[in-house]
Motif scaffolding. Structure first.
Motif, PDB file in Angstrom:
ATOM      1  N   LYS A  52       0.825  -1.214   0.000  1.00  0.00           N
ATOM      2  CA  LYS A  52       0.000   0.000   0.000  1.00  0.00           C
ATOM      3  C   LYS A  52       0.855   1.257   0.000  1.00  0.00           C
ATOM      4  CE  LYS A  52      -4.406  -1.557   1.919  1.00  0.00           C
ATOM      5  NZ  LYS A  52      -5.388  -1.406   3.003  1.00  0.00           N
ATOM      6  N   ARG A  84       2.203   1.606  -3.523  1.00  0.00           N
ATOM      7  CA  ARG A  84       1.155   2.050  -4.442  1.00  0.00           C
ATOM      8  C   ARG A  84       0.884   3.540  -4.269  1.00  0.00           C
ATOM      9  NH1 ARG A  84      -1.107   4.206  -7.554  1.00  0.00           N
ATOM     10  NH2 ARG A  84      -3.111   3.802  -8.573  1.00  0.00           N
ATOM     11  N   ASN A  85       0.886   4.019  -3.042  1.00  0.00           N
ATOM     12  CA  ASN A  85       0.593   5.436  -2.773  1.00  0.00           C
ATOM     13  C   ASN A  85       1.662   6.370  -3.310  1.00  0.00           C
ATOM     14  OD1 ASN A  85      -1.869   4.956  -1.513  1.00  0.00           O
ATOM     15  ND2 ASN A  85      -0.949   4.785   0.525  1.00  0.00           N
ATOM     16  N   ASN A 128     -10.055   5.687  -8.135  1.00  0.00           N
ATOM     17  CA  ASN A 128      -9.143   6.209  -9.170  1.00  0.00           C
ATOM     18  C   ASN A 128      -9.627   5.965 -10.591  1.00  0.00           C
ATOM     19  OD1 ASN A 128      -7.492   6.828  -7.045  1.00  0.00           O
ATOM     20  ND2 ASN A 128      -5.833   5.439  -7.580  1.00  0.00           N
TER      21      ASN A 128
END
Length: 464
Positions: A90, A93-94, A211
């Motif tokens: 995570k 990904r951020n 998104n």
């Protein structure tokens, strides 16, 4: 900060700043990799830690403490490996600033991913999930392994049960989603294709994926139309459809034969026609090239580069890859379709076999294995495949597996040209006796079927 916290930070920072370092198999470890020591079906990965360290692993992550933790600065013991991987994935990904493409669908995900990787890499940097890493663990590893400097990252999102797509989508959060098709697969859990369609649609559901900005979607059956309607209700800003009818955004307008190995493809989009050449062996996978074209146009990538690259698209291992193998000291043309099988891909494979033109004194042999995870209609699907073979009046067809055997027993016709063989030794023996130089062998079946085992034997040793 205690010693463990320091090691957690070191390992996390290392995985965030480097690409391709996380490995779950000690066999794949090279210098400076991170070995993820997991509990397997028979053993725990801790058994392979010495091997990983000897190969140069920088760090080990495990959830089981070692009896002799003498290299404490290399081995990170965590309470739950998946929780640690999820947290790291995570974070990565951020901080990833490139465009993320998610691929789901009933069949063709891995081949499309590899084709997209090939095309995009001609103009941009791209990270992709390896092999068929499309389940929960595979997605976490794939995210952790991306290159943060890539312009694109491509992920497969697979499922064989309810609510898996939403869980994986909420981690990957692709801005561009592709649904290759909706076909009868994994019916043991889903029961019908409408449930598959509902499950796949979670890839663009803003509740799980805020998104989302683009959906690319096949429109060749009612379930795919149903997904398109769902996307309209969710107000997805860009929905691009492809299919056989004139009302789709993209469609194949014409296919012209240039020579025995080359085809010219014309794809129409509103007022624009795109013309390019492909190898004939890519025809059954033409939708992958069409989808790649859609992604190129949408992302304003160089279309000239795309068109100049279409003839060089390679086939994927286990999904139509052609190779020369030796059987009984004879060179055989092997078409490997042993990774997986569904009713639709089995029919396409049979059509491909039927259309293969042989030279004088050259023969072709087709071996078909079981199709798995088809639920209550399993026998019916296998029976339909056998009946289809009969209608084409094909010679040199071998079937193997208990499901194929049950279907064959249901046929009432006599004097069938289909041969049943139930073990790999018998099949290999038959191939040794029957095949001659330059003959053609095509094998198709599910990953867990006998055909997959036969394919591996032939590719590894040439014979058994």
């Amino acid at each position: 900060m205690n010693i463990k916290d320091i090691l957690i930070k070191k390992v996390t920072d290392y995985l965030l700043n480097y690409e391709g370092k996380a490995k779950i198999s000690s066999l794949e470890i090279i210098k400076d990799d991170v070995f993820i020591s997991l509990l397997g079906n028979n053993t725990h990965g801790n058994q392979y830690i010495p091997d990983a360290i000897n190969k140069g692993a920088r760090y080990i992550i495990t959830d089981r403490k070692l009896e002799d933790n003498f290299i404490f600065n290399k081995i990170l013991v965590v309470d739950d490996i998946l929780t640690f991987l999820l947290s790291t994935a995570k974070i990565k990904r951020n901080i990833f600033k490139g465009k993320v493409i998610g691929i789901t669908g009933s069949v063709g995900k891995t081949t499309l991913k590899e084709n997209l990787k090939y095309f995009i890499s001609q103009t941009s940097t791209v990270s992709v999930s390896i092999k068929s890493y499309n389940n929960y663990l595979g997605v976490l590893i794939s995210l952790i392994n991306i290159n943060l400097s890539s312009s694109f990252a491509i992920f497969e999102i697979g499922t064989n049960n309810f609510e898996e797509i939403k869980n994986l989508t909420s981690i990957i959060m692709p801005s561009q989603a592709i649904i290759t098709n909706i076909l009868p697969t994994h019916l043991e859990n889903f029961k019908n294709t409408r449930n598959i369609a509902i499950e796949k649609s979670d890839i663009f559901n803003p509740k799980y994926n805020p998104n989302i900005e683009l959906l690319v979607l096949s429109q060749n059956n009612t379930d795919e139309t149903y997904i398109s309607d769902l996307a309209l209700k969710e107000n997805i800003s860009n929905i691009i459809t492809f299919g056989k009818t004139n009302n789709q955004n993209y469609r194949i307008e014409k296919i012209n034969k240039i020579d025995d190995k080359t085809l010219e493809i014309l794809i129409y989009n509103n007022t624009t026609t795109y013309k390019f050449e492909i190898n004939k062996n890519q025809l059954s996978r033409i939708n992958n090239i069409l989808i790649s074209l859609i992604i190129f146009v949408y992302n304003k990538l160089d279309i000239t580069t795309f068109i100049s690259s279409t003839k060089n698209v390679e086939l994927v291992e286990g999904r139509g890859l052609e190779s020369k193998i030796f059987i009984n000291n004879k060179i055989i043309n092997f078409i490997d379709e042993t990774y997986n099988a569904s009713p639709s891909t089995m029919r396409m494979c049979i059509d491909e076999f039927s259309n293969i033109k042989t030279m004088k004194n050259q023969k072709k042999i087709l071996i078909l294995g079981d199709m798995k995870e088809l639920g209550e209609e399993t026998l019916g699907f296998h029976l339909e495949i056998l009946e289809y073979i009969i209608t084409l009046d094909l010679n040199n067809v071998i079937i193997c597996g208990e499901l194929m055997k049950s279907a064959l027993n249901k046929l009432s016709k006599k004097d069938l040209k289909i041969e049943l063989m139930l073990n790999e030794k018998l099949i290999i023996k038959y191939l040794k006796k029957t095949l001659n130089n330059n003959d053609i062998l095509l094998i198709k079946g599910s990953n867990s079927s006998l055909t997959n085992k036969i394919g591996k034997i032939l590719l590894k040793k040439g014979e058994n």
